[in-house]
Design an enzyme around this catalytic site. Structure first.
Site, PDB file in Angstrom:
ATOM      1  CE  LYS A 106       1.641   5.852  -4.546  1.00 55.90           C
ATOM      2  NZ  LYS A 106       1.134   6.457  -3.283  1.00 55.90           N
ATOM      3  CD  GLU A 128       4.817   8.113 -13.214  1.00 55.38           C
ATOM      4  OE1 GLU A 128       4.165   7.947 -12.164  1.00 55.38           O
ATOM      5  OE2 GLU A 128       4.752   7.339 -14.173  1.00 55.38           O
ATOM      6  CB  SER A 394      -3.855   4.235   1.712  1.00 56.45           C
ATOM      7  OG  SER A 394      -3.623   5.532   2.224  1.00 56.45           O
TER       8      SER A 394
END
Ligand SMILES: *Cc1c(COP(=O)(O)O)cnc(C)c1O
Length: 423
Positions: A106, A128, A394
């Site tokens: 991310k 968010e 990930s």
């Protein structure tokens, strides 16, 4: 099931590879677009212009590459997995996004968008978050470049993700609990958008996955495609050559689209997205959007979603918070439609068993999201012996320890998962 029109699918894939999608309307074939209120059109138009201007800009690239290398620690390792290989009858390679700063992919997106916000002259960033992972990445990226960060988070999520709330606050972000609507991610997205509309020039909305109105799915894919570019080059450099199959987990679809993109043009490389099969196939028991959903509009884009007979968006379930979302990015809907990527599911139990196996066999604790990719790859490897398999790792699983505490090692009834998958 519709019979795919292969000639047309090939033409559509060629258009994607030639950069003709997203088109002028922000669409990948039928999917994507910008379904936003009138008040947001100037903001998304401005953002699209900024993306077109800065992403190819050499000065911007230099700034971004420097952060990717010296702050995030890229390139991340490509790890050969000899013991998983032996167990599965395959040649298994892991692309280690768990080693990226803050522990997952991310951050690639968060720092890229934070730099873009700065280039566009924004003075504050809103984001968010559901489980908190994107909030942490955004807070870290904003701290790094010196912009204030406000993270909207549903009141319920604030309660159940306390360590990530603390982490965001330590990193200097203001975390705003959202008490309206469903008091989880969907309400938080509404609040972030409301904030953005109030001042679309001074405020930048940092979206966390390859979803939302155009240009976000494109922007996030471009920022995450570093994963696949590195992995492809690393495999070739290590003498392994191209993989037979690539696996990644799919929530909103950012780590998967980033890993897949470099391989889309390699017709011999099969691509698999693994969604959360949860506890079962009934609506509400899983988050397998592409496997079980239907076309519709959610959060500004036309894509595939989970909704009931009345058109109500469904509650979803997954043991992994990062996959627990009723939508998916429009480019995935397109890739499924043209048959370039196959989408599978892995159940909660299969994911838990795969997580344990990866820990024991390779000394790597993957995130629960990631464990779905491992589970899907393992099932496929056993049906297709002797294949070279690349898996997108990930993120790391340290964040999942509280959930793992409820599932002692060896307790996952994997057979139940496999029965579920076969049903
Ligand atoms: C958030 C998250 C995901 C799911 O998001 P995508 O946008 O589908 O990649 C997967 N793995 C990890 C580790 C995550 O934190």
């Amino acid at each position: 099931m519709a019979i795919p029109d292969t000639a047309n699918s090939k033409a559509l894939l060629d258009k994607l590879l030639a950069g003709e999608f997203p088109d002028g309307d922000g669409r990948f074939g039928a999917y994507g677009g910008r379904y936003v209120p009138e008040t947001l059109i100037p903001a998304v138009t401005r953002l699209a212009e900024g993306v077109a201007r800065f992403l190819p800009d050499p000065e911007f690239r230099k700034r971004l590459d420097d952060e990717l290398h010296n702050w995030i620690g890229r390139p991340t390792a490509l790890t050969h997995a000899p013991r998983l290989s032996a167990r599965w009858g395959a040649d298994v390679w892991l692309k280690r996004e768990d080693l990226a700063h803050t522990g997952a992919h991310k951050i690639n997106n968060a720092i890229g968008q934070a730099l873009l916000a700065q280039a566009l002259g924004a003075t504050r960033i809103v984001a968010e978050t559901g489980a908190g992972q994107h909030g942490v990445a955004s807070a870290a990226a904003c701290a790094r470049i010196g912009l204030p960060c406000v993270v909207y988070m549903g009141e319920i999520d604030v309660g159940r993700q306390a360590p990530n709330v603390d982490r965001m606050r330590r990193l200097g972000a203001e975390v705003v609990p959202v008490t309206s609507g469903d008091r989880t991610l969907r309400a938080a997205i509404d609040e972030a958008i409301r904030d953005w509309v109030a001042d679309p020039v001074g405020t930048y909305y940092l979206l966390g996955s390859a979803v939302g109105p155009h240009p976000y799915p494109y922007l996030v894919r471009e920022l995450q495609s570093i994963i696949g570019k590195e992995a492809r080059a690393q495999l070739i450099e290590r003498g392994a050559g191209l993989p037979d199959a690539v696996f990644a987990c799919v929530g909103g679809g950012s780590n998967s689209i980033g890993l897949f993109h470099s391989f889309l043009g390699d017709a011999q490389v099969r691509l698999f997205g693994v969604e959360a099969g949860g506890r079962g196939s009934a609506l509400g028991e899983h988050s397998a959007t592409l496997s079980a959903g239907n076309p519709g509009v959610l959060h500004g884009a036309y894509s595939i979603l989970l909704y009931d007979a009345d058109g109500q968006i469904q509650e979803t379930h997954s043991v992994s918070a990062g996959l627990d979302y009723p939508g998916v990015g429009p480019e995935h809907a397109f890739l499924k439609q043209i048959g370039r990527v196959d989408y599978l599911t892995a159940s909660d139990n299969e994911a838990l068993a795969a997580l344990d196996e990866c820990c024991a066999a390779e000394g790597i604790l993957p995130a629960l999201e990631t464990a779905h990719a491992l589970a899907g790859a393992r099932r496929w490897a056993r049906q297709n012996p002797g294949m070279r398999i690349l898996i997108g790792l990930s993120g790391r699983g340290d964040k999942d320890m509280p959930i793992l505490a409820q599932h002692p090692v060896g307790s996952a009834d994997e057979a139940a998962g496999e029965r579920h998958a076969a049903a």
